[in-house]
Design an enzyme around this catalytic site. Sequence first.
Site, PDB file in Angstrom:
ATOM      1  N   ALA A  33      44.788  39.786  40.111  1.00  0.00           N
ATOM      2  CA  ALA A  33      44.710  39.425  38.644  1.00  0.00           C
ATOM      3  C   ALA A  33      45.866  38.884  37.962  1.00  0.00           C
ATOM      4  O   ALA A  33      46.535  39.651  37.323  1.00  0.00           O
ATOM      5  CB  ALA A  33      44.345  40.923  38.048  1.00  0.00           C
ATOM      6  N   CYS A  56      49.999  49.517  34.461  1.00  0.00           N
ATOM      7  CA  CYS A  56      50.822  49.863  33.236  1.00  0.00           C
ATOM      8  C   CYS A  56      50.333  50.739  32.631  1.00  0.00           C
ATOM      9  O   CYS A  56      50.081  50.790  31.487  1.00  0.00           O
ATOM     10  CB  CYS A  56      51.221  48.729  32.522  1.00  0.00           C
ATOM     11  SG  CYS A  56      49.868  47.888  31.955  1.00  0.00           S
ATOM     12  N   ALA A  93      46.414  36.355  35.544  1.00  0.00           N
ATOM     13  CA  ALA A  93      46.841  36.008  34.035  1.00  0.00           C
ATOM     14  C   ALA A  93      47.622  37.292  33.266  1.00  0.00           C
ATOM     15  O   ALA A  93      47.264  38.093  33.670  1.00  0.00           O
ATOM     16  CB  ALA A  93      45.664  35.419  33.478  1.00  0.00           C
ATOM     17  N   PRO A  94      48.591  36.632  32.431  1.00  0.00           N
ATOM     18  CA  PRO A  94      48.790  35.380  32.031  1.00  0.00           C
ATOM     19  C   PRO A  94      49.917  34.723  32.799  1.00  0.00           C
ATOM     20  O   PRO A  94      50.376  33.600  32.557  1.00  0.00           O
ATOM     21  CB  PRO A  94      49.436  35.497  30.407  1.00  0.00           C
ATOM     22  CG  PRO A  94      49.889  36.977  30.657  1.00  0.00           C
ATOM     23  CD  PRO A  94      49.061  37.780  31.407  1.00  0.00           C
ATOM     24  N   ASP A 101      35.704  36.856  39.979  1.00  0.00           N
ATOM     25  CA  ASP A 101      35.734  38.233  40.290  1.00  0.00           C
ATOM     26  C   ASP A 101      36.560  38.943  41.202  1.00  0.00           C
ATOM     27  O   ASP A 101      36.185  38.644  42.329  1.00  0.00           O
ATOM     28  CB  ASP A 101      34.402  38.816  39.977  1.00  0.00           C
ATOM     29  CG  ASP A 101      34.096  40.190  39.574  1.00  0.00           C
ATOM     30  OD1 ASP A 101      35.121  41.069  40.273  1.00  0.00           O
ATOM     31  OD2 ASP A 101      33.428  40.863  39.186  1.00  0.00           O
ATOM     32  N   ASP A 108      47.976  43.876  40.676  1.00  0.00           N
ATOM     33  CA  ASP A 108      48.332  44.289  39.161  1.00  0.00           C
ATOM     34  C   ASP A 108      47.004  44.514  38.478  1.00  0.00           C
ATOM     35  O   ASP A 108      46.810  43.420  37.703  1.00  0.00           O
ATOM     36  CB  ASP A 108      49.299  43.500  38.601  1.00  0.00           C
ATOM     37  CG  ASP A 108      49.841  44.060  37.455  1.00  0.00           C
ATOM     38  OD1 ASP A 108      50.303  45.230  37.391  1.00  0.00           O
ATOM     39  OD2 ASP A 108      49.980  43.356  36.368  1.00  0.00           O
ATOM     40  N   LYS A 118      54.016  37.814  36.561  1.00  0.00           N
ATOM     41  CA  LYS A 118      54.345  38.200  38.073  1.00  0.00           C
ATOM     42  C   LYS A 118      54.149  37.045  38.994  1.00  0.00           C
ATOM     43  O   LYS A 118      54.905  36.772  39.872  1.00  0.00           O
ATOM     44  CB  LYS A 118      53.603  39.427  38.348  1.00  0.00           C
ATOM     45  CG  LYS A 118      53.836  40.453  37.604  1.00  0.00           C
ATOM     46  CD  LYS A 118      53.141  41.644  37.930  1.00  0.00           C
ATOM     47  CE  LYS A 118      53.123  42.799  36.678  1.00  0.00           C
ATOM     48  NZ  LYS A 118      52.469  42.737  35.388  1.00  0.00           N
TER      49      LYS A 118
END
Lengths: 162, 315
Positions: free
Chosen positions: B117, B237, B119-120, B168, B184, B123
Site C-alpha cells: 500500500a 499508524c 501511495a503517496p 487491490d 503499511d 516509505k
Amino acid sequence: MRCSGSPRPAEPHEVEEFLDYLEGRFGIPREFLRGYSVFVSGDSLWVFSGDASVPGAVSCAESIGVRALKGSGKGPKPTSAFLRLVGRHATKNVVDLEDEGQLLAFMGGGIISGEFPVDPGYVVVRFGGEVLGCGLYSPRLGIVSQLPSHMRSSSSWGVFQE
Amino acid sequence: MSARERLISHLSRYRSIIPDFDSFIDYQFRPLSPTIRTNTLLLEPGELASMLSSRGMRLSAVPWHPWFFRVDDPGQVGNPGRTLEHLLGYYYVQELTSALPPMVLSPRPGDLVLDVAAAPGSKTTQMAQMMRNSGTIVANDVDYRRMGALRSNVDRLRITNVVMTRNDGRRIQSSVAFPRILLDAPCSSEGIARRSPEHVAKLTLTQIRGLSRLQMSLIRRSIDLLEPGGLLVYSVCTFAPEEAELVVDHAISLGMEPEEVRLPLRSEPGVREWVDERGRHYRFSPGVEMAVRIYPHLNDTGGMFIALLRKPEAR
C-alpha cells in the site's frame, strides 16, 4: 479491477531510435543508458534501473521507472522528470536561465520571451547548473515551460541560487 | 461534545494499555513540528541543511537518523513543502514515525521489495534511497488518485527502480515471490491526531472493525506473496489492538514467526491482552510482544505500531 495496457520491453530498433533521438537532439551520449532497461507502453517510453524481469511478473504494472518520452504527432517529447535525470549530459539545445524572474516564470509553467541560440523544439532548461525540466522553444514565443502541473510552483521564495 | 472531548473520549478506550496515559492525551494537543528527509540520491544531509538554513529555515538534527531534520521554524516560506528545493526533489516532508517501518524492513541495494500500500510514497522513496536506486521495488496501491501522488513523488526524487502497480492489495498477482514485503496497511490513523485531530475525533468503532478485517485479508495475501524465509513488516499508524496485535496474532496463527523489532527510540512492546468497551477480552499469542508501539509522548512524534514477521523456510 481491470488493468490498463501493461508496458512491454522495447524492441532493439526502438531502443536505437530512442538513443538516436537523444544523441541527435541533445548530444546525450549513447552510454547514458548503461544500467537501464527500456520499456514501451502505448506511445510512451520508460527507462528503468531495476530487474527487467519483474515488470512482466506482477499484475497491473502501470509505470516502470521513469517515463522518458511521449510520442505525439510532432514527434517525441521528452518528459521533465527524464531530463532531470539525464539532462546534465546534454551538450546542445540547452538553455541556461539567467535570473530569478526567468526561473519563476519557468517553474510556474509560463513563457520566457526572447530569442535563444537553440533549435526550435524541445530544450533542456537549467538554472545554476541544475536541470529544471523540459521547455519548448520557438523563435516567435520564446521558451514555453513544459513542466507538468505537479512540478510547478507559484512560490516567489525558494530560489536555490541567489 | 467538542472535537477535543470527542478525541479524548475515543482514545480513552486505550487507557488500560498506554503507559502514562494523561501525558499521552496531553501530547495529542501539542503541535508536531514537520520533519524532512534528505534525498541522499542527490545530496548529503549537510548540504541540504546549509541550503535551507541560508533561506532562513531553522532546522535541528534528528539524533537517531542522519537523513532527517526537524523544521523548528520554516521561515518566510511558511511550509517546508513550498520551496524550489522541494520541487527539485532534494528532500521529502515525512513524519518521523513513518520512517520506522522501512528501517525495520531494512532493504539493501539489489533487493526485491513489495510495498503493498505504497501511495503517496514516503516509505517507497525512503527504501529506494536505502537501496541506492538499485534492485527493484514493486510499489502497489489501489487508488488511482493516490497513485498520481506516488508517481509524482517518485519522479520528483529521481527514483528509477520502482515498478508501480495498481491492484487491490488483497488480489495482487505475481509469478515471483518477494524476499521482503512492507505492508503499511490502510488504518484508522489514530497516530496522526497531532496533525489531524478532527479525523480521529470522528472515528467510529465500526470503521475500526472494518479496517481490521481488511488488514487481515491484506496480511494473508502478503504472506502468500512472500518467499520462504522472507521478511514481512506490518505497520499501522494507529493504536487500536484490533488493527495491530489482532492482525499480527492472525499472521502468527498462519505460521509466521515474529522477530524482535529493534528501534533507536523509546517504544513499548505489543500488548498481550486488552478489554474493549463492550467487555470483549482479547488475548494474543506471546509473539505479539516482539512488535512495538510508538506513542507520541515517548519521543515527541506521531504514533505507530510495527511488527516484523518471517515466513518459515519450506520443509
